[in-house]
Design an enzyme around this catalytic site. Sequence first.
Site, PDB file in Angstrom:
ATOM      1  N   GLY B  71     -17.766 -22.759  16.836  1.00 14.45           N
ATOM      2  CA  GLY B  71     -19.140 -22.458  16.459  1.00 14.45           C
ATOM      3  C   GLY B  71     -19.166 -21.464  15.302  1.00 14.45           C
ATOM      4  O   GLY B  71     -19.976 -21.583  14.379  1.00 14.45           O
ATOM      5  N   THR B  72     -18.273 -20.505  15.370  1.00 17.66           N
ATOM      6  CA  THR B  72     -18.175 -19.508  14.307  1.00 17.66           C
ATOM      7  C   THR B  72     -17.854 -20.167  12.972  1.00 17.66           C
ATOM      8  O   THR B  72     -18.456 -19.846  11.940  1.00 17.66           O
ATOM      9  CB  THR B  72     -17.096 -18.461  14.673  1.00 17.66           C
ATOM     10  OG1 THR B  72     -17.622 -17.610  15.684  1.00 17.66           O
ATOM     11  CG2 THR B  72     -16.694 -17.623  13.468  1.00 17.66           C
ATOM     12  N   THR B 237      -5.629 -31.646   9.117  1.00 13.08           N
ATOM     13  CA  THR B 237      -5.483 -32.654  10.167  1.00 13.08           C
ATOM     14  C   THR B 237      -6.379 -32.294  11.346  1.00 13.08           C
ATOM     15  O   THR B 237      -6.390 -31.161  11.801  1.00 13.08           O
ATOM     16  CB  THR B 237      -4.006 -32.730  10.609  1.00 13.08           C
ATOM     17  OG1 THR B 237      -3.227 -33.051   9.466  1.00 13.08           O
ATOM     18  CG2 THR B 237      -3.803 -33.792  11.689  1.00 13.08           C
ATOM     19  N   CYS B 325     -19.579   0.402  24.350  1.00 11.72           N
ATOM     20  CA  CYS B 325     -18.206   0.565  24.833  1.00 11.72           C
ATOM     21  C   CYS B 325     -17.527  -0.760  25.084  1.00 11.72           C
ATOM     22  O   CYS B 325     -16.301  -0.838  25.127  1.00 11.72           O
ATOM     23  CB  CYS B 325     -18.213   1.365  26.123  1.00 11.72           C
ATOM     24  SG  CYS B 325     -19.086   2.902  25.950  1.00 11.72           S
TER      25      CYS B 325
END
Lengths: 128, 395
Positions: B71-72, B237, B325
């Site tokens: 997706g990125t 590929t 964090c």
Amino acid sequence: MPVYSEKVMEHFMNPRNVGEIENPDGVGEEGNPVCGDMMTFYIKVKDDRLEDVKFKTFGCGAAIAVSSMVSEMAKGKTLKEAMKITPRSVADELKGLPKNKFHCSNLGAQALNKAIQDYLSKKTGGKK
Amino acid sequence: MRKVYLDYAATTPLHPEVRQAMMPFLAETFGNPSSLHDWGDGAREALEVARGQVAQLIGGGAEEIIFTGSGTESNNFAVKGLALAQQNKGKHVVVSAIEHFSVLHSAKTLEKWGFELSLVPVDKYGLVAPEDVRKSLRKDTVLVSIMHANGEVGTIEPIREIARITKENNVVLHTDAVATAGTIPVNVKELGIDALSLAGNQFYGPKGVGALWMRKGVRIIPFLDGGVQEEGRRAGTENVPAIVGLGKAAELAATDVTARIEHLTQLRDRLLKELPAKIEHVVVTGHPQNRLPGHASFCVEFIEGESMLMLLNSNGVAVSSGSACTSRALKASHVLIAMGIPHALAQGSLLFSFGTDNAPEDIDYVLEVLPPIVDRLRQMSPLYSKFIKESRGGG
């Protein structure tokens, strides 16, 4: 899970000296919720020694483990000895902290130091 | 100990039928789709079947699908490639403030390359106002990219209304549908968009595979230069087993979508209702109704997300958080901050995302183990003791 040492996990799961001291001799606060971690240390001093150390911490696993470790390292020490506790020595005792947590979560030594300074300034203030 | 996975927004497990479909391509059907022999033919045919399955899921044409590595990658490809292809026309792009980093950071990269960027704000529910998109448009705007739904707070955006505006102004509209494609019905024609990103590991397909759909006629600059794979727009590929898996997952999602939504909505609505009833000072984040079916997100006051996550994990429960964090960059979620949630509250973010394997008993278990965890951390929190003292002093 974050990559924490067993020692960090152990202190996080069973933190020592959590709480507040009624009528403390010194209080020190470090950090703020914006950066994610905030610690308050309370101390009771007798004959120049830390008779009792307690803390409250808002923050991640590392922040809680750091607070617990600092309280354990400081309890019973003379003020002079306790002031030698540094973020580095705390991290060493915890068998390391993740790199990105070293600065933001490792505020225990500073908070304790502030509590001692608070005590000292009250003391000298009282003498004056 | 009971093990409860409630982090489907991070990734889903592979559907058994997907795994089965992939197996031959990890074994005897290993050919390169570009090869001109029987081995190549087998792989190429499988690729084209998958292309059809993915196209069908979103109501597009098979020839409009480009397979990518995630997706990125699809988002990087779309934002950079669509903008670069039109830079003679203009150098202004528009994205929302709550986009995934793969869109947001791609847009920031475009800025470094000489483009100008406008961020569209959101309201307290994380909703983009279509009129704000209209206001952000300029003569030199070449691309708008607004996500279909936000994976952190679950809010579904009014893409159809936004598409009307971009169409009127002749601007290309891309939507990041990673959180929605395969999860809720998505139809590119009904939405009226020009490009869409999706990812396999969000709907029981494999990781490391995604797709970019582009309406025929829309121009893009190739993402990877090399051979002529994917019509020369994405060389290299092809990851045949993963693409086959993506195709199968798309087919299953298209068939099962109604049943899945019904199941997920029940789980979601129960947690959205019962968690704030069981724990004081908990707020729901995101839109109360207009949200992803399997998505319940909250902010728990006075405590921090990572410590909640760790204690939940020690009880066998897997969830996510947007606290500073828990992020590598140690910054509170840009999504929560854009919605106007104060930093301290954003630190207490918790995200539960459900999947087909979850049962009502999983909600019972969360409602049993979470309250003592919150209580324990609040007893430790200086913010909570301040709050208690102030409320006592005030009342």
